[in-house]
Each structure stands twice: as C-alpha cells, then as structure tokens.
Design an enzyme around this catalytic site. Structure first.
Site, short mmCIF file in Angstrom:
data_model
loop_
_atom_site.label_atom_id
_atom_site.label_comp_id
_atom_site.label_asym_id
_atom_site.label_seq_id
_atom_site.Cartn_x
_atom_site.Cartn_y
_atom_site.Cartn_z
NE ARG A 113 -3.37 -2.20 2.89
CZ ARG A 113 -3.19 -3.31 3.57
NH1 ARG A 113 -2.08 -3.62 4.19
NH2 ARG A 113 -4.00 -4.31 3.79
CE LYS B 161 -6.07 -0.66 4.75
NZ LYS B 161 -7.43 -0.78 4.12
CG HIS C 105 -4.70 -0.10 -3.58
ND1 HIS C 105 -3.81 0.14 -2.47
CD2 HIS C 105 -5.49 -1.06 -3.27
CE1 HIS C 105 -4.21 -0.47 -1.57
NE2 HIS C 105 -5.08 -1.44 -1.95
NE ARG D 22 -2.73 -4.12 -0.85
CZ ARG D 22 -2.41 -4.78 0.07
NH1 ARG D 22 -0.93 -4.98 0.12
NH2 ARG D 22 -3.09 -5.39 0.98
CG HIS E 174 -5.92 -8.62 2.14
ND1 HIS E 174 -6.21 -9.27 0.99
CD2 HIS E 174 -5.94 -7.62 1.78
CE1 HIS E 174 -6.10 -7.97 -0.03
NE2 HIS E 174 -5.96 -7.29 0.66
CE1 TYR F 238 -6.27 -7.38 -6.15
CE2 TYR F 238 -6.47 -8.50 -4.04
CZ TYR F 238 -6.28 -7.38 -4.80
OH TYR F 238 -5.81 -6.15 -4.24
#
Length: 313
Positions: free
Chosen positions: A152, A176, A259, A262, A285, A294
């Site tokens: 990110r 995150k 992004h 990514r 994630h 994806y």
C-alpha cells in the site's frame, strides 16, 4: 451521555485500542459527525435516545441525497461499530444498530496492468534511473517495490532504511492496524533499491544540504527509506502523482493510483499458481474474503482470453 462526547470516546478507542490508521479514524469521524448532526436536527442528542428507526431514516436520507451505495454502506458500518461499542461499554442497554442493513454495492474489479506494457514501464524507469538523477533513481525504486512487494502507498512511505534486508531481499512492513509482515521482493527491485540506497539517496540529501546553505529550510535527516526533495520522508501525495502520471499512458481502465500495482501483483501471483492463503499473507489482509476479489479478476482474465483465442468461443 451526549452523542458528541460518546463519539469522541469511541474514536479514541478505535485509534488506541484497535490501532486504526489516521485515515480510518478520520473516516469514522466524518461519518459519525454526519450521524450526530442528523440526530440533533431530529431532537436526539443523547445516546439513550438512539434507535433503529432513526438510523434507518439517516441511511434513507443519505440515499435520497444521491450518495453512492458504497458511501452509504460505509456510513452504516461506522454506525454499527459505534452502537456495538456503546453496548459493550454499558452506555446503552442494547445495540440498536445490530439489525441495521445497508445497500449492497457491487464491488468493481480492480485495475490490473498487463505484463507487456508493465515491463515497458519498468524499462523506461530503469533507463531514466541509469542516468543517475536522484529523483529518477528514487522513483524507479519506489515503483519497483510497490509492485514487487504488493505494498500500500502508506506502507511504502512508512518504510525506514532498517526495514530492508538487502541480503535476504525482504522488506518488513507495518500494515493496517499496526500488523507487521515480512514480504520478499525480486532481483529487479533489489537492483533498483541498491541504486537508490547507495547512490540516489545520499545524492538527494547532499542536494538538500546545498539548498539549506543557500538559505532554505534545514532538511530533517531521518531514517526514512524514501525521501522528498527537501530530505524529509516522502509524502504520499508525491507518490500518487508520480503513479498517476506513469499509468495515464498505459492501456486499461480503472483507478490509476499506487494501488493498481498492488492489485496487479496479487493477480499475477494467482495467475502464476500461488495459492490464495499465500497471497493473503503477502498482501497483509486480515480476511481471506478480501483477497478473493483477485480470484474474480483472474477468472475474468481467463474468460476474456477464452473469448479472444478459443475457436469455439
């Protein structure tokens, strides 16, 4: 407790207990401020007076105002998080938002860059970096690492020199929620990083010092891996502008921000045979469901290839 006071306490809990990013906290703040304003206009100023009917009216008003389904869904999620927290803190007897539903928005498939034009882009960046200009060297290293490690943009600009293990060709990333992961990167990214760390970064710092001697502001020499023109940690906006400019000329539709690299890295991994769990860890994630988008991209690419190439498509 009054709504503004409760919202302020909730935001502190989100920030410190959950370790949410500043952007996430700001989004919650905006969404819940809108709820508080809507409630105040209807005479509701205390958390005790919140109810499901009011929350539904709020979402209906947002929809009627023309807000996108995704925005309404995000605000509904913010409200549910807030009311659940109120119940956990025993500030209200029940969670009034537990049954609050929001419109389902069809999640658009992310933009994925084709291998051939992407390779051409990296070739152009490499050729510019080979001339030795520090900013060009930095830009090539940043874009290579965005794609190689599936980062990110906030993760990229947050990297320090110590985040890179050049021997193992891995990067330690703070993602995150303050979650840390170690991600590998390949030889092209390693070469670009070596050129930046050994040559471009010191040259950019020397140039910043010269500007200081000419009367500019003193640069903050810090441990940041990627630096701006003044010698301080690079800003996300600089990276976004760079990537938007680079992707503007490439084929494909969809967002042209960082992004995209990514998304492309994740899709190329799945296309190459990587399993979903590995890609989840690679991307950082929390939920496997987030990574599954994806698989839809890969399936769509397969269908498109079939329609284009199969004689009986």
């Amino acid at each position: 407790m009054q709504l503004p006071e409760a919202i302020a306490e909730y935001l502190e809990a989100v920030r410190f207990e959950r370790g949410a990013s500043a952007n996430t906290v700001r989004a919650y703040e905006v969404d819940l401020a809108a709820l508080a304003e809507f409630s105040r206009e209807r005479g509701v100023e205390s958390v005790d007076d919140l109810d499901l009917a009011l929350l539904r009216d709020w979402l209906w008003a947002l929809t009627e105002a023309g807000l996108a389904k995704a925005t309404v869904a995000r605000r509904a999620a913010a409200a549910r998080g807030f009311t659940a927290w109120l119940e956990r803190r025993d500030l209200v007897p029940a969670d009034v938002g537990a049954r609050l539903q929001s419109p389902r928005s069809r999640r658009p498939l992310p933009r994925v860059l084709a291998a051939e034009p992407l390779g051409g882009l990296f070739d152009e960046l490499g050729a510019a970096a080979a001339e030795g200009e520090p900013v060009a060297v930095r830009d090539a290293a940043m874009v290579e690492l965005l794609y190689a490690a599936g980062l990110r943009v906030a993760e990229l600009v947050g990297l320090d020199l110590g985040s890179i293990d050049r021997g193992a060709r891995t990067v330690r990333v703070l993602g995150k929620g303050g979650k840390e992961r170690v991600v590998p990167y390949g030889l092209p990214a390693a070469r670009a990083l070596d050129r930046w760390i050994d040559g471009g970064r010191p040259a950019l710092l020397r140039a910043a010092m010269v500007r200081t001697a000419d009367g500019g502001a003193t640069p903050r020499v810090e441990a940041a891996l990627f630096l701006g023109a003044r010698g301080a940690r690079i800003d996300q906006r600089v990276v976004r502008r760079l990537v938007e400019r680079l992707l503007a000329e490439l084929p494909g539709s969809g967002p042209s921000g960082p992004h995209a690299f990514r998304h492309t890295a994740a899709t190329h991994l799945l296309d190459g045979g990587a399993d979903l769990r590995s890609v989840q860890e690679f991307l950082g994630h929390a939920s496997l469901g987030t990574t599954q988008i994806y698989t839809h991209v890969s399936a769509e690419r397969l269908r498109e290839g079939y329609r284009t190439a199969h004689p009986r498509a």
